[in-house]
Design an enzyme around this catalytic site. Structure first.
Site, PDB file in Angstrom:
ATOM      1  N   TYR A  63     -18.782  15.185 -30.004  1.00  0.00           N
ATOM      2  CA  TYR A  63     -19.538  15.719 -28.994  1.00  0.00           C
ATOM      3  C   TYR A  63     -18.007  15.769 -27.829  1.00  0.00           C
ATOM      4  O   TYR A  63     -16.987  15.751 -28.278  1.00  0.00           O
ATOM      5  CB  TYR A  63     -20.102  14.373 -28.321  1.00  0.00           C
ATOM      6  CG  TYR A  63     -19.180  13.194 -27.901  1.00  0.00           C
ATOM      7  CD1 TYR A  63     -18.780  13.024 -26.453  1.00  0.00           C
ATOM      8  CD2 TYR A  63     -19.055  12.280 -28.830  1.00  0.00           C
ATOM      9  CE1 TYR A  63     -18.078  11.932 -26.424  1.00  0.00           C
ATOM     10  CE2 TYR A  63     -18.144  11.127 -28.563  1.00  0.00           C
ATOM     11  CZ  TYR A  63     -17.690  11.244 -27.137  1.00  0.00           C
ATOM     12  OH  TYR A  63     -16.894   9.920 -26.814  1.00  0.00           O
ATOM     13  N   CYS A  64     -18.644  16.874 -26.882  1.00  0.00           N
ATOM     14  CA  CYS A  64     -17.739  16.821 -25.881  1.00  0.00           C
ATOM     15  C   CYS A  64     -18.397  16.782 -24.456  1.00  0.00           C
ATOM     16  O   CYS A  64     -19.238  15.792 -24.600  1.00  0.00           O
ATOM     17  CB  CYS A  64     -17.245  18.634 -25.811  1.00  0.00           C
ATOM     18  SG  CYS A  64     -18.735  19.715 -25.608  1.00  0.00           S
ATOM     19  N   TRP A  65     -18.057  17.492 -23.474  1.00  0.00           N
ATOM     20  CA  TRP A  65     -18.485  16.882 -21.950  1.00  0.00           C
ATOM     21  C   TRP A  65     -19.890  17.090 -22.022  1.00  0.00           C
ATOM     22  O   TRP A  65     -20.688  16.270 -21.648  1.00  0.00           O
ATOM     23  CB  TRP A  65     -17.707  17.557 -20.891  1.00  0.00           C
ATOM     24  CG  TRP A  65     -18.528  17.700 -19.646  1.00  0.00           C
ATOM     25  CD1 TRP A  65     -18.834  18.426 -18.877  1.00  0.00           C
ATOM     26  CD2 TRP A  65     -18.694  16.339 -18.700  1.00  0.00           C
ATOM     27  NE1 TRP A  65     -19.527  18.193 -17.862  1.00  0.00           N
ATOM     28  CE2 TRP A  65     -19.227  16.938 -17.697  1.00  0.00           C
ATOM     29  CE3 TRP A  65     -17.934  15.114 -18.941  1.00  0.00           C
ATOM     30  CZ2 TRP A  65     -19.549  15.761 -16.641  1.00  0.00           C
ATOM     31  CZ3 TRP A  65     -18.342  14.363 -17.890  1.00  0.00           C
ATOM     32  CH2 TRP A  65     -18.939  14.709 -16.815  1.00  0.00           C
TER      33      TRP A  65
END
Length: 348
Positions: A95-97
């Site tokens: 995941y990222c932002w």
């Protein structure tokens, strides 16, 4: 194949992932992250700023091109480093932002290697939303029992004895990285408010709401961390057991429980100085003198009698419910273990 994963706490917990990878910059990860995640950033903090500056001051196309090169270089570094020895059946959750280009790019590379990759739909931002909804917007379903009592009655230690004997506990002080008073700071400091809430939501997620959960009585803040509304409201409505013990037993217990501070006299004296707004100058000097000579039990006794006990009595006077009391003659390991056993037999 890249699979999208829903952002609920239960959905993430149910994924059979071998590693949760947060590809955000290190400062983003340090502020808050999914519990158990490791940080393999595809852009460093400096690179993220550089790409953002190019995007706003030159062109989005150039920013994407420069960013893609940076992501590729960092992904290669991760593949040659922490991911180098992983076999073909390894499954990561990435995941990222907001589930956009950073996590998508890294997930694509991992997928092309041949790994089965999961992505958190909506990224950290969506995950954070589920945590906020749980702790701010939804009434807590858990059955709580509060362990209350004056400073020095061994409440945290009793909580751990309850856990060791099979009871469910929620250790708020451990999650907040603070023991809940002026003298309660710990050497590693406190997590951010968001990280505290993430850890709290994760802890609640694995507890059985239908089974009694024991929680230490706290004020609305533990150090600088605020207990979220849903938990605080449930604590306020929960029944309480008040532990009482002789002042001598409490002083002896505190002198041992706060051994980390008693080994740092200079820090302890500085903390006492912060009480100067509440007590006379001569009282502060007397307490600092006891710390200087290492008379910790006398100091603990005076701090309880003159500072903490009056404040506890004032807070209890405002309480709507009158707690059931349990008197302990001593606060040693065996006494607290026996008390935990008695509480479980009576209430669980």
């Amino acid at each position: 194949m890249i699979r999208q994963t829903l952002t609920s706490l239960s959905s993430i917990a149910e994924i059979d992932a071998d590693m949760i990878i947060d590809v955000r910059a290190p400062s983003e990860f340090a502020h808050d992250h999914v519990p158990g995640a490791v940080n393999l950033p595809v852009l460093s903090d400096a690179e993220r700023v550089e790409v953002g500056t190019i995007y706003s001051q030159q062109s989005p196309f150039l920013a994407r091109k420069v960013g893609a090169a940076m992501v590729a270089a960092n992904a290669a570094r991760h593949l040659r480093g922490p991911l180098a020895d992983l076999l073909g059946d390894w499954q990561p959750l990435v995941y990222c932002w907001r589930g956009g280009q950073r996590s998508g790019s890294f997930a694509t590379i991992l997928d092309q290697v041949g790994w089965r990759v999961h992505l958190i739909e909506g990224g950290y931002r969506s995950y954070r939303k589920t945590v906020s909804q749980m702790l701010y917007d939804t009434p807590l379903a858990h059955r709580l029992m509060i362990v209350d009592g004056h400073t020095g009655t061994g409440k945290t230690a009793l909580l751990h004895h309850l856990r060791d004997q099979g009871a469910q506990i929620l250790d708020l002080e451990n999650l907040a990285g603070h023991r809940g008073s002026l003298f309660g700071a710990q050497k590693d400091g406190q997590p951010s408010q968001k990280m505290f809430e993430t850890q709290l939501a994760s802890a609640l997620q694995i507890l059985d709401p239908n089974k009694l959960t024991w929680v230490e009585g706290e004020s609305s803040k533990i150090g600088a961390r605020v207990i979220p509304p849903s938990v605080w409201a449930r604590m306020g409505a929960a029944p309480r057991i008040e532990i009482t013990a002789p002042i001598a037993a409490r002083a002896a217990f505190l002198a041992t429980a706060y051994a980390d501070l008693t080994h740092d006299t200079e820090t302890f004296i500085g903390l006492i100085h912060r009480l100067r707004h509440y007590h006379a100058k001569d009282t502060i000097l007397d307490w600092q003198g006891l710390a200087t000579v290492g008379d910790w039990q006398s100091l603990a006794k005076q701090l309880m009698v003159e500072h903490y006990d009056p404040r506890y009595a004032k807070s209890q006077a405002r309480a709507v419910q009158r707690p059931e009391q349990m008197a302990l003659a001593a606060l040693d390991h065996q006494s607290l273990s026996d008390t935990a056993r008695q509480l479980i037999a009576e209430f669980n």
